[in-house]
Design a protein around this motif. Structure first.
Motif, PDB file in Angstrom:
ATOM      1  N   ARG A   1       0.686  -1.364  -0.108  1.00 24.84           N
ATOM      2  CA  ARG A   1       0.043   0.120   0.129  1.00 24.84           C
ATOM      3  C   ARG A   1       0.958   1.366  -0.029  1.00 24.84           C
ATOM      4  O   ARG A   1       0.195   2.382  -0.392  1.00 24.84           O
ATOM      5  CB  ARG A   1      -0.901  -0.015   1.219  1.00 24.84           C
ATOM      6  N   THR A   2       1.876   1.253   0.305  1.00 25.18           N
ATOM      7  CA  THR A   2       2.904   2.258   0.586  1.00 25.18           C
ATOM      8  C   THR A   2       3.050   3.145  -0.718  1.00 25.18           C
ATOM      9  O   THR A   2       2.710   4.508  -0.762  1.00 25.18           O
ATOM     10  CB  THR A   2       4.366   2.199   1.002  1.00 25.18           C
ATOM     11  N   PRO A   3       2.971   2.648  -1.888  1.00 24.34           N
ATOM     12  CA  PRO A   3       3.525   3.250  -3.154  1.00 24.34           C
ATOM     13  C   PRO A   3       1.830   4.301  -3.406  1.00 24.34           C
ATOM     14  O   PRO A   3       1.809   5.416  -3.905  1.00 24.34           O
ATOM     15  CB  PRO A   3       3.616   2.557  -4.219  1.00 24.34           C
ATOM     16  N   ILE A   4       0.909   3.588  -3.071  1.00 23.51           N
ATOM     17  CA  ILE A   4      -0.451   4.136  -3.180  1.00 23.51           C
ATOM     18  C   ILE A   4      -0.757   5.426  -2.310  1.00 23.51           C
ATOM     19  O   ILE A   4      -1.148   6.416  -2.524  1.00 23.51           O
ATOM     20  CB  ILE A   4      -1.636   3.342  -3.272  1.00 23.51           C
ATOM     21  N   TYR A   5      -0.453   5.208  -0.792  1.00 23.99           N
ATOM     22  CA  TYR A   5      -0.269   6.350   0.080  1.00 23.99           C
ATOM     23  C   TYR A   5       0.319   7.203  -0.183  1.00 23.99           C
ATOM     24  O   TYR A   5      -0.120   8.501  -0.351  1.00 23.99           O
ATOM     25  CB  TYR A   5       0.027   5.635   1.555  1.00 23.99           C
ATOM     26  N   GLU A   6       1.656   7.185  -0.776  1.00 25.95           N
ATOM     27  CA  GLU A   6       2.628   8.109  -1.420  1.00 25.95           C
ATOM     28  C   GLU A   6       1.790   8.881  -2.568  1.00 25.95           C
ATOM     29  O   GLU A   6       2.017  10.253  -2.493  1.00 25.95           O
ATOM     30  CB  GLU A   6       3.936   7.566  -1.631  1.00 25.95           C
ATOM     31  N   GLU A   7       1.189   8.246  -3.474  1.00 30.74           N
ATOM     32  CA  GLU A   7       0.579   8.825  -4.481  1.00 30.74           C
ATOM     33  C   GLU A   7      -0.367   9.868  -4.093  1.00 30.74           C
ATOM     34  O   GLU A   7      -0.687  10.854  -4.754  1.00 30.74           O
ATOM     35  CB  GLU A   7       0.081   7.729  -5.829  1.00 30.74           C
ATOM     36  N   MET A   8      -1.269   9.242  -3.207  1.00 33.14           N
ATOM     37  CA  MET A   8      -2.523   9.960  -2.728  1.00 33.14           C
ATOM     38  C   MET A   8      -1.965  11.112  -1.788  1.00 33.14           C
ATOM     39  O   MET A   8      -2.838  12.468  -1.694  1.00 33.14           O
ATOM     40  CB  MET A   8      -3.504   9.280  -1.829  1.00 33.14           C
ATOM     41  N   ALA A   9      -0.889  11.246  -1.321  1.00 32.50           N
ATOM     42  CA  ALA A   9      -0.634  12.091  -0.131  1.00 32.50           C
ATOM     43  C   ALA A   9      -0.177  13.588  -0.836  1.00 32.50           C
ATOM     44  O   ALA A   9       0.594  13.770  -1.528  1.00 32.50           O
ATOM     45  CB  ALA A   9       0.554  11.534   0.886  1.00 32.50           C
ATOM     46  N   ASN A  10      -1.127  14.682  -0.132  1.00 34.96           N
ATOM     47  CA  ASN A  10      -0.495  16.126  -0.490  1.00 34.96           C
ATOM     48  C   ASN A  10       0.403  16.406   0.833  1.00 34.96           C
ATOM     49  O   ASN A  10       1.062  17.502   0.730  1.00 34.96           O
ATOM     50  CB  ASN A  10      -1.832  16.907  -0.391  1.00 34.96           C
ATOM     51  N   HIS A  11       0.341  15.440   1.796  1.00 34.68           N
ATOM     52  CA  HIS A  11       1.136  16.043   3.011  1.00 34.68           C
ATOM     53  C   HIS A  11       1.516  14.502   3.810  1.00 34.68           C
ATOM     54  O   HIS A  11       0.243  13.763   3.921  1.00 34.68           O
ATOM     55  CB  HIS A  11       0.310  17.240   4.021  1.00 34.68           C
ATOM     56  N   ILE A  12       2.722  14.262   4.338  1.00 37.65           N
ATOM     57  CA  ILE A  12       2.894  13.063   5.083  1.00 37.65           C
ATOM     58  C   ILE A  12       3.293  13.441   6.270  1.00 37.65           C
ATOM     59  O   ILE A  12       4.368  14.238   6.662  1.00 37.65           O
ATOM     60  CB  ILE A  12       4.010  12.430   4.238  1.00 37.65           C
ATOM     61  N   VAL A  13       2.905  12.611   7.591  1.00 37.02           N
ATOM     62  CA  VAL A  13       3.417  12.889   8.892  1.00 37.02           C
ATOM     63  C   VAL A  13       3.748  11.460   9.396  1.00 37.02           C
ATOM     64  O   VAL A  13       3.001  10.536   9.217  1.00 37.02           O
ATOM     65  CB  VAL A  13       2.197  13.336   9.677  1.00 37.02           C
ATOM     66  N   ASP A  14       4.968  11.436   9.632  1.00 36.45           N
ATOM     67  CA  ASP A  14       5.730  10.204  10.349  1.00 36.45           C
ATOM     68  C   ASP A  14       5.126  10.180  11.601  1.00 36.45           C
ATOM     69  O   ASP A  14       5.737  11.045  12.638  1.00 36.45           O
ATOM     70  CB  ASP A  14       7.071  10.392   9.920  1.00 36.45           C
ATOM     71  N   THR A  15       4.129   9.324  12.105  1.00 35.90           N
ATOM     72  CA  THR A  15       3.587   9.557  13.249  1.00 35.90           C
ATOM     73  C   THR A  15       4.417   8.687  14.414  1.00 35.90           C
ATOM     74  O   THR A  15       3.946   8.354  15.532  1.00 35.90           O
ATOM     75  CB  THR A  15       2.236   8.870  13.234  1.00 35.90           C
ATOM     76  N   ASP A  16       5.614   8.183  13.829  1.00 42.42           N
ATOM     77  CA  ASP A  16       6.069   6.817  14.893  1.00 42.42           C
ATOM     78  C   ASP A  16       6.462   7.642  16.326  1.00 42.42           C
ATOM     79  O   ASP A  16       6.392   6.739  17.290  1.00 42.42           O
ATOM     80  CB  ASP A  16       7.283   6.149  14.260  1.00 42.42           C
TER      81      ASP A  16
END
Length: 184
Positions: free
Chosen positions: A152-167
């Protein structure tokens, strides 16, 4: 964290794997901004009168995904002229139709990203994950999360206008990051 320009709509879509904080962030952001929020999985469960796991058992993944698309389409239609925070199910971005709906809404999509280890820890701490969320494969939990997240990661990346690493962030810190991105 990775920022891209926010789009013009008043709709916000939070995407990411299960246990990455989408619902918690949606609730907290709603409290801070007085903007309504909706969890698409909760909407599906309410309409069906069944948990996600029961829908998967009774209708299969295809049945659940069809319900998911209909729900996302309905909710976008209902709230397209209002502010609304959408907490999407972890697999909502898999369907091309859902990706089209989200993109055409004009609202930004924020990917709440979490590592395999973080997801597993959070799933262990959340009784809802075990009781209401179905296993997606016949693999043990760790291997399932690794494989599904990798796919799923490539699809999440494609969709994202912004990414927050929540770890390493609290819900409050994640929400602050999202608010700064949105300028809400």
């Amino acid at each position: 964290m990775n920022a891209r320009k926010a789009l013009g709509s008043e709709l916000l879509f939070l995407c990411g794997y299960r246990a990455c904080g989408k619902t918690s962030v949606a609730k907290h952001l709603s409290e801070l901004t007085d903007v309504q929020w909706v969890d698409t999985d909760d909407e599906i469960q309410e309409e069906a009168g069944q948990s996600v796991a029961e829908i998967f058992a009774n209708e299969g993944e295809a049945g659940f995904r069809a319900r998911e698309t209909a729900t996302i389409e309905r909710l976008i239609g209902e709230f397209k002229s209002d502010r609304m925070i959408f907490s999407l199910g972890g697999g909502a971005i898999l369907a091309e139709r859902n990706r089209e709906l989200i993109k055409s809404s004009g609202g930004p999509c924020v990917w709440l990203k979490a590592s395999v280890e973080t997801v597993l820890t959070r799933m262990d701490q959340d009784a809802k994950s075990a009781s209401q969320r179905p296993a997606l494969t016949d693999l043990d939990a760790a291997e399932e999360v690794r494989r599904v997240l990798a796919a799923r990661t490539p699809i999440y990346e494609e969709m994202a206008n912004h990414i927050v690493d929540t770890d390493l962030l609290t819900i409050e810190e994640i929400t602050a990051d999202v608010r700064q991105f949105l300028k809400w």
